[in-house]
Write a protein that holds these residues in place. Structure first.
Motif, PDB file in Angstrom:
ATOM      1  N   VAL A  34       0.656  -1.124  -0.194  1.00 24.75           N
ATOM      2  CA  VAL A  34      -0.089  -0.115  -0.048  1.00 24.75           C
ATOM      3  C   VAL A  34       0.946   1.219  -0.026  1.00 24.75           C
ATOM      4  N   PRO A  35       0.885   2.085  -1.137  1.00 25.69           N
ATOM      5  CA  PRO A  35       1.872   3.003  -1.024  1.00 25.69           C
ATOM      6  C   PRO A  35       1.443   4.211  -0.250  1.00 25.69           C
ATOM      7  N   PHE A  36       1.055   4.216   0.740  1.00 28.66           N
ATOM      8  CA  PHE A  36       0.589   5.283   1.652  1.00 28.66           C
ATOM      9  C   PHE A  36       0.928   4.897   3.150  1.00 28.66           C
ATOM     10  N   ALA A  37       0.791   5.863   4.123  1.00 26.87           N
ATOM     11  CA  ALA A  37       0.738   5.409   5.361  1.00 26.87           C
ATOM     12  C   ALA A  37      -0.296   4.756   6.084  1.00 26.87           C
ATOM     13  N   ALA A  38      -0.181   4.301   6.907  1.00 23.05           N
ATOM     14  CA  ALA A  38      -1.483   3.331   7.423  1.00 23.05           C
ATOM     15  C   ALA A  38      -2.506   4.222   8.024  1.00 23.05           C
ATOM     16  N   GLY A  39      -3.559   3.611   7.986  1.00 16.04           N
ATOM     17  CA  GLY A  39      -4.816   4.367   8.578  1.00 16.04           C
ATOM     18  C   GLY A  39      -5.802   4.817   7.706  1.00 16.04           C
ATOM     19  N   GLY A  40      -5.505   5.210   6.225  1.00  9.15           N
ATOM     20  CA  GLY A  40      -6.435   5.770   5.492  1.00  9.15           C
ATOM     21  C   GLY A  40      -7.066   4.651   4.791  1.00  9.15           C
ATOM     22  N   THR A  41      -8.168   5.143   3.908  1.00 11.13           N
ATOM     23  CA  THR A  41      -9.001   4.153   3.202  1.00 11.13           C
ATOM     24  C   THR A  41      -8.482   3.079   2.444  1.00 11.13           C
ATOM     25  N   ASN A  65       2.879  -0.730   4.294  1.00 12.56           N
ATOM     26  CA  ASN A  65       2.894   0.510   3.985  1.00 12.56           C
ATOM     27  C   ASN A  65       4.103   1.028   3.516  1.00 12.56           C
ATOM     28  N   ARG A  66       4.357   1.541   2.255  1.00 13.63           N
ATOM     29  CA  ARG A  66       5.463   2.428   1.651  1.00 13.63           C
ATOM     30  C   ARG A  66       4.960   3.437   1.070  1.00 13.63           C
ATOM     31  N   GLY A  67       4.658   4.496   2.169  1.00  6.41           N
ATOM     32  CA  GLY A  67       4.436   5.997   1.498  1.00  6.41           C
ATOM     33  C   GLY A  67       5.286   6.757   1.063  1.00  6.41           C
ATOM     34  N   GLY A  68       4.974   7.724   0.438  1.00 10.32           N
ATOM     35  CA  GLY A  68       5.804   8.583  -0.114  1.00 10.32           C
ATOM     36  C   GLY A  68       5.844   8.808  -1.679  1.00 10.32           C
ATOM     37  N   GLY A  69       5.824  10.404  -2.182  1.00 12.46           N
ATOM     38  CA  GLY A  69       6.081  10.425  -3.629  1.00 12.46           C
ATOM     39  C   GLY A  69       4.549  10.355  -4.249  1.00 12.46           C
ATOM     40  N   GLY A  70       3.583  10.744  -3.448  1.00 11.89           N
ATOM     41  CA  GLY A  70       2.191  10.478  -4.050  1.00 11.89           C
ATOM     42  C   GLY A  70       1.841   8.983  -4.429  1.00 11.89           C
ATOM     43  N   GLY A  71       2.547   8.022  -3.833  1.00 14.53           N
ATOM     44  CA  GLY A  71       2.339   6.538  -3.997  1.00 14.53           C
ATOM     45  C   GLY A  71       3.386   6.256  -4.883  1.00 14.53           C
ATOM     46  N   SER A  72       4.223   6.945  -5.633  1.00 15.62           N
ATOM     47  CA  SER A  72       5.200   6.357  -6.292  1.00 15.62           C
ATOM     48  C   SER A  72       6.343   5.377  -5.818  1.00 15.62           C
ATOM     49  N   ILE A  73       6.489   5.775  -4.683  1.00 13.47           N
ATOM     50  CA  ILE A  73       7.624   5.102  -3.964  1.00 13.47           C
ATOM     51  C   ILE A  73       7.538   3.537  -3.871  1.00 13.47           C
ATOM     52  N   GLY A  74       6.168   3.388  -3.264  1.00  6.25           N
ATOM     53  CA  GLY A  74       5.518   1.993  -3.345  1.00  6.25           C
ATOM     54  C   GLY A  74       5.287   1.328  -4.611  1.00  6.25           C
ATOM     55  N   ALA A  75       4.870   2.027  -5.494  1.00  6.31           N
ATOM     56  CA  ALA A  75       4.425   1.664  -6.879  1.00  6.31           C
ATOM     57  C   ALA A  75       5.777   1.204  -7.525  1.00  6.31           C
ATOM     58  N   GLU A  76       6.885   1.585  -7.407  1.00  7.93           N
ATOM     59  CA  GLU A  76       8.242   1.393  -7.899  1.00  7.93           C
ATOM     60  C   GLU A  76       8.590   0.246  -7.369  1.00  7.93           C
ATOM     61  N   LEU A  77       8.441   0.017  -6.115  1.00  6.20           N
ATOM     62  CA  LEU A  77       9.067  -1.338  -5.417  1.00  6.20           C
ATOM     63  C   LEU A  77       8.355  -2.398  -6.240  1.00  6.20           C
ATOM     64  N   VAL A  78       6.970  -2.385  -6.450  1.00  6.13           N
ATOM     65  CA  VAL A  78       6.230  -3.406  -7.075  1.00  6.13           C
ATOM     66  C   VAL A  78       6.639  -3.503  -8.508  1.00  6.13           C
ATOM     67  N   ALA A  79       6.864  -2.365  -9.301  1.00 11.33           N
ATOM     68  CA  ALA A  79       7.372  -2.527 -10.576  1.00 11.33           C
ATOM     69  C   ALA A  79       8.496  -3.167 -10.748  1.00 11.33           C
ATOM     70  N   ARG A 186       2.518  12.088   3.534  1.00 13.78           N
ATOM     71  CA  ARG A 186       2.635  10.659   2.986  1.00 13.78           C
ATOM     72  C   ARG A 186       1.503   9.679   2.958  1.00 13.78           C
ATOM     73  N   GLY A 187       0.487  10.470   3.728  1.00 16.32           N
ATOM     74  CA  GLY A 187      -0.663   9.546   3.472  1.00 16.32           C
ATOM     75  C   GLY A 187      -1.971  10.602   4.017  1.00 16.32           C
ATOM     76  N   THR A 188      -3.144   9.981   3.822  1.00 11.34           N
ATOM     77  CA  THR A 188      -4.378  11.034   4.208  1.00 11.34           C
ATOM     78  C   THR A 188      -4.449  10.981   5.749  1.00 11.34           C
ATOM     79  N   SER A 189      -3.959  10.055   6.340  1.00 11.25           N
ATOM     80  CA  SER A 189      -4.226   9.900   7.758  1.00 11.25           C
ATOM     81  C   SER A 189      -3.310  11.107   8.543  1.00 11.25           C
ATOM     82  N   LEU A 190      -2.106  11.386   7.813  1.00  8.85           N
ATOM     83  CA  LEU A 190      -1.205  12.533   8.351  1.00  8.85           C
ATOM     84  C   LEU A 190      -1.855  13.797   7.811  1.00  8.85           C
ATOM     85  N   LEU A 191      -2.460  13.707   6.767  1.00 15.37           N
ATOM     86  CA  LEU A 191      -2.961  14.892   6.187  1.00 15.37           C
ATOM     87  C   LEU A 191      -4.232  15.424   7.377  1.00 15.37           C
TER      88      LEU A 191
END
Length: 324
Positions: A34-41, A65-79, A186-191
């Motif tokens: 999940v490319p965002f911090a924990a706690g969001g939808t 949870n691998r947040g950061g970069g608007g989700g790009s950091i976690g997505a790159e890990l999977v790519a 890094r995620g909506t929970s922090l926002l």
């Protein structure tokens, strides 16, 4: 004349197709990024599905949870992961936005169309634009008037440069002719934490995780960012109804695998995700979140995501939107 042997062979081939799709079994625990911090939808939905998939696949399905970069950091890990079904991505509609923004800026590390195999939709989830309760606004027009009256541009938050919240607020800013300054998280929970404190007066979140704060009165919903109103907030008008159709974005959450993942792997995963989406307990929990369960085919999910990205590319070019 068709022989009995031909008919039997044809029937056997029909029966063998599902069996081939079932032939793949995971070799160990499956990691769902999940490319965002924990706690969001997105995180909540990923964990709901993980419980069902663990039972269906017979191996632990673990959410990371691998947040950061608007989700790009976690997505790159999977790519970059091995295309064997053991590492998956559970992303949301921010994936469409970051793809369009990073491509325009020439900073894309991966392509949603080239580097990922869409598996299935987890849920569609409307997003809601909100203000801190201290902001005297009940709709977008009142918020824009308030923002214009401030001695300096107020802040707004999103889950990162190029995210859905960033892109749609920049559209709103351009169409409404007012100024707000972007603060990435890094995620909506922090926002949402910063919105509750009042340091960030405006932002958006998926409705499910925002509802407790809206019900408490700490945050106020001023617009639904989806094509239609939410059954949880029937009195809150959509951005389109309020004169800002460009800020509309269908919210979704769904599963992706790395590109080149074998078809039997994708077929088994899609089938189990669809079965989970149809299960009464998960469907009821998703409904409580104000969302609608997914479970569509890989082709349907792929077409939906790719169409959304295509629709956002000209918007990003028109705004000359940069990922900061």
């Amino acid at each position: 004349m068709t022989s009995r042997r031909t008919l039997l062979l044809a029937a056997g081939a029909t029966l063998a197709a599902p069996a081939a799709a079932q032939s793949w079994t995971p070799s160990g625990p499956i990691r769902v990024i999940v490319p965002f911090a924990a706690g969001g939808t997105t995180d909540i939905l990923a964990r709901l599905y993980a419980q069902r998939l663990t039972e269906a696949l017979g191996v632990p399905v673990l959410v990371e949870n691998r947040g950061g970069g608007g989700g790009s950091i976690g997505a790159e890990l999977v790519a970059r992961a091995n295309p064997d079904g053991q590492v998956l991505l559970f992303h949301n509609s921010t994936f469409s936005a970051t793809t369009a923004v990073l491509e325009y800026a020439g900073r894309a590390l991966h392509s949603i169309e080239r580097d990922f195999a869409p598996i299935s939709l987890g849920a569609t989830v409307p997003a809601v634009m909100m203000v801190n309760a201290a902001v005297p606004a009940t709709n977008l027009a009142e918020f824009i008037a308030w923002a214009r009256a401030q001695p300096s541009p107020p802040f707004y938050g999103s889950t990162g440069p190029g995210s859905a919240g960033h892109l749609t607020t920049e559209v709103l800013k351009a169409d409404g002719n007012f100024q707000v300054e972007h603060v990435p998280f890094r995620g909506t929970s922090l926002l949402v934490q910063e919105m509750l404190s009042g340091r960030i007066p405006f932002g958006a979140d998926q409705l499910s995780s925002a509802m407790p704060h809206i019900r408490s009165g700490a945050l106020r919903a001023i617009a639904i960012r989806a094509p239609s109103r939410s059954r949880l907030l029937p009195d809150v008008a959509t951005v389109r109804e309020q004169g800002f159709p460009g800020a509309e974005l269908l919210g979704w959450n769904g599963y992706f695998a790395p590109a080149r993942t074998p078809e039997p792997v994708l077929a088994r995963l899609q089938r189990e995700i669809a079965a989970a989406a149809r299960s009464p307990d998960l469907a009821a929990r998703v409904d409580e979140l104000g969302a609608d369960p997914g479970g569509n085919s890989s082709a349907e999910f792929r077409d939906m995501v790719h169409a959304q990205v295509a629709s956002l590319r000209p918007v990003v070019r028109a705004l000359r939107l940069q990922p900061e």
